[in-house]
Design an enzyme around this catalytic site. Structure first.
Site, PDB file in Angstrom:
ATOM      1  CG  ASP A  13      -8.903 -13.447 -17.562  1.00 17.74           C
ATOM      2  OD1 ASP A  13      -7.927 -13.216 -18.113  1.00 17.74           O
ATOM      3  OD2 ASP A  13      -9.199 -14.333 -16.812  1.00 17.74           O
ATOM      4  CG  ASN A  15      -6.866  -8.779 -23.087  1.00 15.97           C
ATOM      5  OD1 ASN A  15      -8.223  -8.477 -22.936  1.00 15.97           O
ATOM      6  ND2 ASN A  15      -6.125  -7.922 -22.647  1.00 15.97           N
ATOM      7  N   GLY A  16      -6.043 -12.990 -24.463  1.00 16.47           N
ATOM      8  CA  GLY A  16      -5.254 -13.822 -25.092  1.00 16.47           C
ATOM      9  C   GLY A  16      -6.292 -14.680 -25.801  1.00 16.47           C
ATOM     10  CB  SER A  58      -1.475 -10.402 -11.462  1.00 19.72           C
ATOM     11  OG  SER A  58      -1.024 -11.425 -12.088  1.00 19.72           O
ATOM     12  CD  GLU A  60       0.168 -13.814  -8.446  1.00 17.17           C
ATOM     13  OE1 GLU A  60      -0.480 -12.855  -8.833  1.00 17.17           O
ATOM     14  OE2 GLU A  60       0.243 -14.053  -7.319  1.00 17.17           O
ATOM     15  CG  ASN A  61      -0.345 -11.063 -15.216  1.00 19.73           C
ATOM     16  OD1 ASN A  61      -1.327 -10.309 -14.962  1.00 19.73           O
ATOM     17  ND2 ASN A  61      -0.892 -12.215 -15.348  1.00 19.73           N
TER      18      ASN A  61
HETATM   19  C1  IPE Z   1      -5.655 -11.764 -13.804  1.00 21.57           C
HETATM   20  O1  IPE Z   1      -5.789 -12.410 -15.035  1.00 21.57           O
HETATM   21  C2  IPE Z   1      -4.869 -10.646 -13.676  1.00 21.57           C
HETATM   22  C3  IPE Z   1      -5.296  -9.479 -14.429  1.00 21.57           C
HETATM   23  C4  IPE Z   1      -6.552  -9.479 -15.297  1.00 21.57           C
HETATM   24  C5  IPE Z   1      -4.331  -8.557 -14.795  1.00 21.57           C
HETATM   25  P1  IPE Z   1      -4.906 -13.726 -14.940  1.00 21.57           P
HETATM   26  O2  IPE Z   1      -5.572 -14.151 -16.635  1.00 21.57           O
HETATM   27  O3  IPE Z   1      -3.540 -13.429 -14.949  1.00 21.57           O
HETATM   28  O4  IPE Z   1      -5.448 -14.909 -14.243  1.00 21.57           O
HETATM   29  P2  IPE Z   1      -5.422 -16.225 -13.941  1.00 21.57           P
HETATM   30  O5  IPE Z   1      -3.789 -16.563 -13.856  1.00 21.57           O
HETATM   31  O6  IPE Z   1      -5.779 -17.145 -15.196  1.00 21.57           O
HETATM   32  O7  IPE Z   1      -6.105 -16.666 -12.610  1.00 21.57           O
HETATM   33  C1  IPE Z   2      -6.019 -10.198 -19.374  1.00 24.78           C
HETATM   34  O1  IPE Z   2      -6.202 -11.159 -20.401  1.00 24.78           O
HETATM   35  C2  IPE Z   2      -4.991  -9.540 -19.522  1.00 24.78           C
HETATM   36  C3  IPE Z   2      -3.993  -9.717 -18.354  1.00 24.78           C
HETATM   37  C4  IPE Z   2      -3.891 -10.455 -17.597  1.00 24.78           C
HETATM   38  C5  IPE Z   2      -2.577  -8.757 -18.467  1.00 24.78           C
HETATM   39  P1  IPE Z   2      -5.234 -12.389 -20.553  1.00 24.78           P
HETATM   40  O2  IPE Z   2      -4.036 -12.000 -21.190  1.00 24.78           O
HETATM   41  O3  IPE Z   2      -5.326 -13.273 -19.310  1.00 24.78           O
HETATM   42  O4  IPE Z   2      -6.181 -13.494 -21.639  1.00 24.78           O
HETATM   43  P2  IPE Z   2      -6.397 -14.826 -21.511  1.00 24.78           P
HETATM   44  O5  IPE Z   2      -6.911 -15.083 -20.141  1.00 24.78           O
HETATM   45  O6  IPE Z   2      -4.980 -15.617 -21.633  1.00 24.78           O
HETATM   46  O7  IPE Z   2      -7.344 -15.108 -22.552  1.00 24.78           O
HETATM   47 MG    MG Z   3      -6.092 -14.497 -18.192  1.00 21.98          MG
END
Ligand code: IPE
Ligand code: IPE
Ligand code: MG
Length: 237
Positions: A13, A15-16, A58, A60-61
């Site tokens: 988690d 990356n964004g 996930s 949910e993603n």
């Molecule tokens: C959890 O990360 C899913 C993955 C790492 C693939 P998210 O960033 O989607 O989780 P939430 O929604 O913040 O709980």
């Molecule tokens: C995890 O990083 C990657 C995936 C869930 C695919 P995020 O994309 O959730 O990054 P944040 O949590 O928004 O920083």
């Molecule tokens: Mg995340």
């Protein structure tokens, strides 16, 4: 080394936020997360970890902006294709868990190819959780069980071991250690059944910054814990 977890699961988690911190689009973070996947897989295999499960997408993603979802799906195809040679060099077998049938054709095809090419590798199993959610998995197990019950399965005799056989992780031992990066302290629908007694480790490090030494730190932290499984300290000696 004799207290090495056999199975480590990671919620990758941050990356964004990692990208945003440097005024880059979120996808830049996902791209840079690939290096961490490579490093951590290699480190785990070198140490002798037998199973490494990475939460990559996930169920949910799918609710994310369309552009980010399609970029993630393309990145998956690209990464699997490119990394197959690294997996072969490191003798790593690729597997996947999740509702894979709902992935785009191209992603599923790359995944199937990667799994097939690496199927005889034996040093470590790398499991990608893709379109995965624990509630989906448990519900799917319940549906299969119901079907088997109509075919004569005696549900009165159902045990935790038998139930586990209905999960997508039926051939994988439960993780001893679960790592989540980026400072969030939640499970986000990951492996709910399997982590009943797993040690949880949270780190502030964003996934694209996660390196071998971060994995070592998580493992050392794990090794300094006492896993009591309901007993008291004195019984463990
Ligand atoms: C959890 O990360 C899913 C993955 C790492 C693939 P998210 O960033 O989607 O989780 P939430 O929604 O913040 O709980
Ligand atoms: C995890 O990083 C990657 C995936 C869930 C695919 P995020 O994309 O959730 O990054 P944040 O949590 O928004 O920083
Ligand atoms: Mg995340």
């Amino acid at each position: 080394m004799n207290r090495l977890p056999k199975h480590i699961a990671i919620i990758m988690d941050g990356n964004g936020r990692w990208a945003k911190k440097q005024n880059q689009p979120r996808v830049f973070g996902h791209k840079n997360g690939v290096k961490s996947v490579r490093e951590v897989s290699e480190a785990a295999a070198e140490l002798g970890v037998e199973y490494l499960t990475l939460y990559a997408f996930s169920t949910e993603n799918w609710s994310r902006p369309k552009l980010e979802v399609s970029a993630l799906m393309s990145l998956l195809v690209e990464t699997i294709r490119k990394e197959v040679s690294t997996l072969m060099e490191n003798n790593i077998r690729l597997k996947a868990i999740g509702d894979l049938g709902k992935l785009p054709d191209r992603t599923l095809e790359a995944l199937r190819e990667g799994i097939e090419i690496t199927q005889n590798n034996s040093r470590m199993t790398l499991i990608l959780a893709l379109n995965y959610s624990a509630r989906w998995e448990i519900l799917a197990a319940a549906k299969k069980l119901h079907w088997d019950a109509t075919k004569g399965l005696d549900t009165e005799k159902l045990t935790e071991e038998i139930f586990s056989q209905y999960l997508t992780t039926h051939d994988i031992p439960d993780p001893e250690l679960l790592v989540r990066t980026s400072g969030e302290q939640r499970i986000s629908n990951f492996l709910l059944w399997q982590i009943a007694y797993t040690e949880l480790y949270f780190t502030e490090t964003f996934w694209p910054d996660f390196r071998k030494k971060d994995l070592y730190e998580a493992i050392i932290n794990f090794q300094n814990r006492e896993r009591r499984f309901g007993k008291i300290s004195e019984q463990l000696a």
